[in-house]
Each structure stands twice: as C-alpha cells, then as structure tokens.
Design a protein around this motif. Structure first.
Motif, mmCIF file in Angstrom:
data_model
loop_
_atom_site.group_PDB
_atom_site.id
_atom_site.type_symbol
_atom_site.label_atom_id
_atom_site.label_comp_id
_atom_site.label_asym_id
_atom_site.label_seq_id
_atom_site.Cartn_x
_atom_site.Cartn_y
_atom_site.Cartn_z
ATOM 1 N N ARG A 158 44.384 -16.037 77.198
ATOM 2 C CA ARG A 158 45.817 -16.027 76.868
ATOM 3 C C ARG A 158 46.624 -15.663 78.109
ATOM 4 N N ARG B 143 45.460 -24.421 63.606
ATOM 5 C CA ARG B 143 45.579 -23.002 63.981
ATOM 6 C C ARG B 143 44.708 -22.630 65.167
ATOM 7 N N GLY B 144 44.122 -23.606 65.812
ATOM 8 C CA GLY B 144 43.286 -23.331 66.971
ATOM 9 C C GLY B 144 42.466 -24.549 67.306
ATOM 10 N N ARG B 163 48.731 -23.017 66.396
ATOM 11 C CA ARG B 163 48.052 -22.667 67.649
ATOM 12 C C ARG B 163 47.157 -23.825 68.038
ATOM 13 N N GLY B 183 51.743 -23.261 69.721
ATOM 14 C CA GLY B 183 50.717 -24.168 70.217
ATOM 15 C C GLY B 183 51.295 -25.163 71.206
#
Lengths: 318, 269
Positions: A158, B143-144, B163, B183
C-alpha cells in the motif's frame, strides 16, 4: 609518570614479531571489534535527478551517527540505478539502525516526514518488502494530506499519495525491519594526520556501494572514538583516551609506537558476515606506508554480542 | 500433472460449476472428482457425465480444452489454484474468487470476476458486461485482485468497485466505473457514455480518446504522478502489454462532485 612508557614498551613486546598479521608494513593488531545487535530498516529514496536525491539523502541521514546521542544511525547503503527502484527513477538505499523496533518506529517517520517529504520530487519506499516485521511510515505521514491523501494498493503493498506543492509525495505505508549488526569497526593508526586521513578515505571508498553495509559517521570516519562511561556520571560515553595521541604518556596507550593519529571507521550492516567482509575490505584498502597499525575498538567483550576478530578476517580469507 | 477437462457433448445446455473449483477438489481422487454434482440445465449430473478428465486434481491446475462458453460459475469463489481455458468461458467466471488465477485465451461472459476479492483473472479476448462489478443489491463490486482484459469489455465494468486493479486494452461499454468506491480502473480504448458516474473515490485512468465526462467532474491540474511507474510495473509483472503513458503529465479531473469529488479521472494529454 613512568607507567605510560612501560605500556608502550609492553605494546612493542606484544606485537613486534609475535605471529603478527601484516599487510605490507601495516600490523593488523590481534584484537577484535565488538559489535551489537540492532534493528534496521532499509528505505529507498528516489528523486527526479541526482541533485535532489543527494539533498534528500544528506538530510535524512543527518544527525544520525551514533545512537549514543541520535535517534538512529543512518547512512546511504548504495546508489540505485533507475532499473533497481520501484518507480524507475534514480534512488538510494538508506539503512537506519536503532536499538529497537519501537525506536525505529518513532525515528523513521520523523526523519522521512521532515527530510524526505520536504525535499522536492522525492518518494520514500520500502527497501525490505520481504521483512516479517514492519514499522509504519506512510500510515503516519498520510495525515499531512489533511484528508486529501489517497492510498493505492498495488500488489500487496500500500502506498500513500500525499498532495504537496510540487505534485504528490509518494510514500509506502510501512517499511520492513530486520535484525542487523552495528558497531563493527576498525581503527586506523597513521604516522601523521594526513596519512591517516588518506588511509581512512581509501577504506571508506572501498566499502562505498557495498550492499548490506553503511558507515554512519561524517564521511564514514570518526575522530572522536569513544569508550563506555566517563568520570562524569551524567555521560554514557567519553573519549577513547587509549587512542588519543596527545595523551601518550598520561594513559595506557594502544597506539603503535610510530602512530600519531588514529581514525575509527564504524560499520553497520545487515549481518555479521557482511560487516566482517566490509571490515576486511576496509583494512586492505587502508593498510600501507605510513600506517603502522590497524586496530579495532571493543569494550572488553562484555557489551556486544558480536566479536569480530581482525586476524580471523584474514584467516577466513585464506 | 495438470488436470485436463474436455466437455463430452457439444450441445449448449448451460452447465453450472458452482462449488467445483481447483482448490475445493484438490484433495480428491479423479474418480471422486468425477462424482461431483454439477447443474446441467435443470438437472444435477455427475461431473463425469459432462466432462472427460485426465490428470491429477492434486496440482490444482486445470486445463480446459475446447469451447466452454456455456459453462458458468467456473472458478467462482476459488481461493487457490489455476484454471487455464484454451477458448471461451461462460458467465460468472471467477466471481467472488479470493485467490489463484484464471487465464482465458478466448472470451469471457458477463459477470467476469464480479465481486472478486483476490487473485488474478486474465482474458485474452473480450469480456462481457459487469466485469468486476457488483451483483444487484450488493453494495460493493470487486474488492481486490487483478482483472486484465486484452480485448474489449462490456458495460458496467468495475461498477461499485471497492479495491483492486482492472486494466482493459480495448474499449468499454456504458457505466464504466459507475459508483466506484475505490480501486483502480485503467482503459486504453474508448468508453461509451459518461465514465465514473457517482464515483466516490478511486482512480480511473483513461488513455484513449477523451471521454464525455459529466459536468459534476471538475478539471484539476496537470502533473506527472509518481505512482504510474508502480502501476506499470504491476501490469508488466502480469505480462500485460499496454503501456501507461510515462513521463507525460496527466490531466486530473476530480469527481464525482455529487459524492465528495474524492475520486479522480486521469486523462493522458
């Protein structure tokens, strides 16, 4: 006052001719460097060009010589080509050492916030993404963005994008921390100041760019080597009188008979073999005419976990 | 040794592979695997009735031979393993997946990677509508994970995405990144309609023809962004060929103002 000369005689008896290791005319004293277990973080700083990269590195490593009086011991490990950095710009790997992870967790965000974020065009990234232990970096610094900061999760990492006056400061959420070794050292003894200085610079230059080590002191060299304790109770360390040429005759000197100047080079590294390898490299570079001896600093072996014998460096090399 | 699956019949009766994923069956023998039930139209059949299988499920690597475009929910919810489809694949592939990878050499149906949470989906051809999107009634889409499409994508790409990373070499349909929560969506082709409608946060990089943005999007400055090289490296790591315009300043457009203007549309100049 007859004590001091007898120690110099003793030194001569001890080292002159007795299974000595020599490189040319330089005696490698049969002693050891006493090093300590510390934690370190590796920070990758990048910038638009070499000028601003240098400015950031100097700032973030400033006042980072010894944990005796600084929050960290900081130094540039090596310069990184654009192909080696995450963002494809010129960069530098900086090692920051502290006594504990908590100490680094305070010092590193402070330093990056004041010295890297403020420097034009820079970015601060994690140099050890594989480390098991991490300390927050962008996680704290992001608040400078006052709500306008943005995070970006790329892969497993991140990043925080903090709006600043020249665009965005990119900083990674956390940096990895690992166990390292600090306090490896050699003490170069010269016949005069200029000869000793030249030898010290040869030693530092020899280690420059070597992966896994850095020299935290100005120019990599220490002239005020210290011993533990002081006759003044409030001081944790005081001058290493045994290597002070002006005190010959007053104290038990550890200077060689011809030596009139000594410089210490302190080496921190990622592990003991890397530090030992750098010490050997430095000794080989420093040894030569006008350097009667190269020694090392220790505290009798009672304080540091790592005892790096100078002769052992060359035994291992054989 | 990978598990090779070939469809027995050439008819187009829809097959539903829900619950049969590489990680779910990796502990089974081949015979046990072929006894797993899958939906075929309105009937439940043993897997062995609809596919021929060779290899070992233990590797969690499936190779799908032939056209699987009427096979749906492939890899749905998978957490590990790998599916490699030689041709096209049906709807809901990789929906809600948490890990592993799906590689589709042909085209993918609607709802590709819808509400996925992790892993990698790579489509060489085109993808249908709602790729990386949210199911009706759901608050969040993808979400990912990473969703890479070499061809075109359909409508509602990345709708309500929370995301992750979506990259599309070709064009996208209407509703691109609508109500996006966060995202990154990158598009090299053109998009129909107004992109990013109702987006709250997130990054929408549009490197093709300038889109028609709503008036609730506010033009910002022009700056090179230091995160682009990192995104480019991430794309390269997955073998995605499209290049983000490097070094060029990006025009930043903030939006959607009706939802706080915390999102950004980045346009190559």
């Amino acid at each position: 006052m007859g004590v001091a000369p007898s120690f110099r005689d003793q030194w001569s008896r001890l080292y002159d001719g007795r299974t000595a290791v020599r490189i040319g005319s330089t005696l490698i004293v049969d002693t050891f460097a006493e090093a300590f277990r510390m934690r370190f973080a590796r920070l990758i700083v990048t910038a638009a060009d070499a000028h601003w990269l240098d400015a950031a590195c100097r700032a973030v490593c400033g006042y980072g010589c010894s944990v005796i009086g600084c929050d960290t011991e900081a130094g540039v490990e090596r310069q990184l080509a654009p192909g080696e950095t995450p963002d494809g710009r010129s960069g530098a790997a900086i090692l920051l050492f502290g006594f504990s992870t908590d100490a680094l967790a305070k010092a590193v965000p402070n330093r990056v916030g004041q010295c890297v974020m403020t420097c034009p065009t820079t970015a601060a990234l994690n140099g050890m993404p594989e480390a098991e232990e991490t300390i927050p970096l962008g996680k704290h610094l992001r608040y400078f963005g006052d709500g306008f900061q943005k995070s970006k999760l790329i892969g497993e990492r991140r990043y925080w994008r903090i709006p600043v006056m020249d665009g965005e400061f990119l900083v990674e959420e956390a940096v990895g921390v690992a166990k390292g070794v600090a306090g490896g050292n050699i003490i170069i003894q010269g016949v005069d100041q200029s000869t000793a200085l030249a030898a010290a610079r040869r030693a530092v230059d020899a280690m420059a760019g070597e992966a896994g080590v850095m020299t935290p002191f100005p120019g990599g060299v220490v002239r005020s080597g210290s011993k533990v304790g002081s006759r003044y109770q409030q001081l944790r360390a005081s001058t290493n009188d045994a290597f002070c040429p002006t005190l010959i005759g007053r104290v038990q000197t550890e200077l060689a008979a011809d030596a009139r100047c000594a410089y210490e080079i302190v080496i921190n590294g990622i592990d003991e073999p890397t530090v030992a390898g750098a010490m050997r490299m430095a000794i080989e570079a420093a040894a030569g005419e006008g350097i009667p001896a190269i020694s090392a600093g220790n505290y009798g072996g009672k304080l540091g976990k790592f005892h790096i014998g100078l002769r052992g460096l060359f035994d291992a090399a054989k | 040794m990978p598990l090779t699956l070939t469809l027995r019949a050439a008819d187009c009766t829809p097959l539903d592979f829900r619950g049969v994923t590489p990680d779910a069956v990796r502990g089974m023998t081949l015979a046990e695997l072929l006894r797993q039930r899958v939906r075929c139209g309105n009937r439940a059949l043993a897997l062995g009735n609809v596919v021929e299988a060779a290899g070992d499920p233990a590797d969690a690597l499936w190779r799908l031979e032939g056209d699987w475009s009427h096979v749906h929910h492939l890899g749905e919810g998978m957490a590990a393993g790998e599916i490699v489809a030689a041709e096209s694949i049906g709807r809901h592939a990789g929906a809600a997946m948490r890990g592993g990878s799906i590689t589709i050499a042909g085209e993918a149906g609607d709802w590709l990677g819808a509400e996925m949470r992790g892993g990698l989906i790579r489509v060489t051809g085109e993808a249908g509508d709602h790729a990386g999107g949210a199911y009706p009634g759901s608050h969040r889409g993808m979400r990912g994970g990473v969703l890479l499409i070499d061809g075109h994508a359909g409508a509602w790409l990345g709708e309500r995405m929370r995301r992750g990373l979506i990259a599309v070499s070709g064009d996208a349909g209407v509703g691109l990144a609508a109500e996006m929560l966060a995202g990154t969506v990158l598009l090299w082709g053109s998009c129909q309609g107004a992109p990013g409608v109702g987006m709250r946060r997130g990054t929408l990089g549009l490197f093709g023809p300038p889109p028609e943005l709503l008036t609730t999007f506010v033009s910002g400055g022009e700056n090179p962004l230091p995160m682009w090289p990192l995104l480019q490296q991430e794309l390269r790591r997955h073998g995605f060929a499209a290049e983000i315009p490097q070094g060029a300043a990006m025009r930043i457009v903030h939006g959607d103002s009706l939802h706080g203007a915390r999102g950004e549309v980045l346009l190559a100049r």
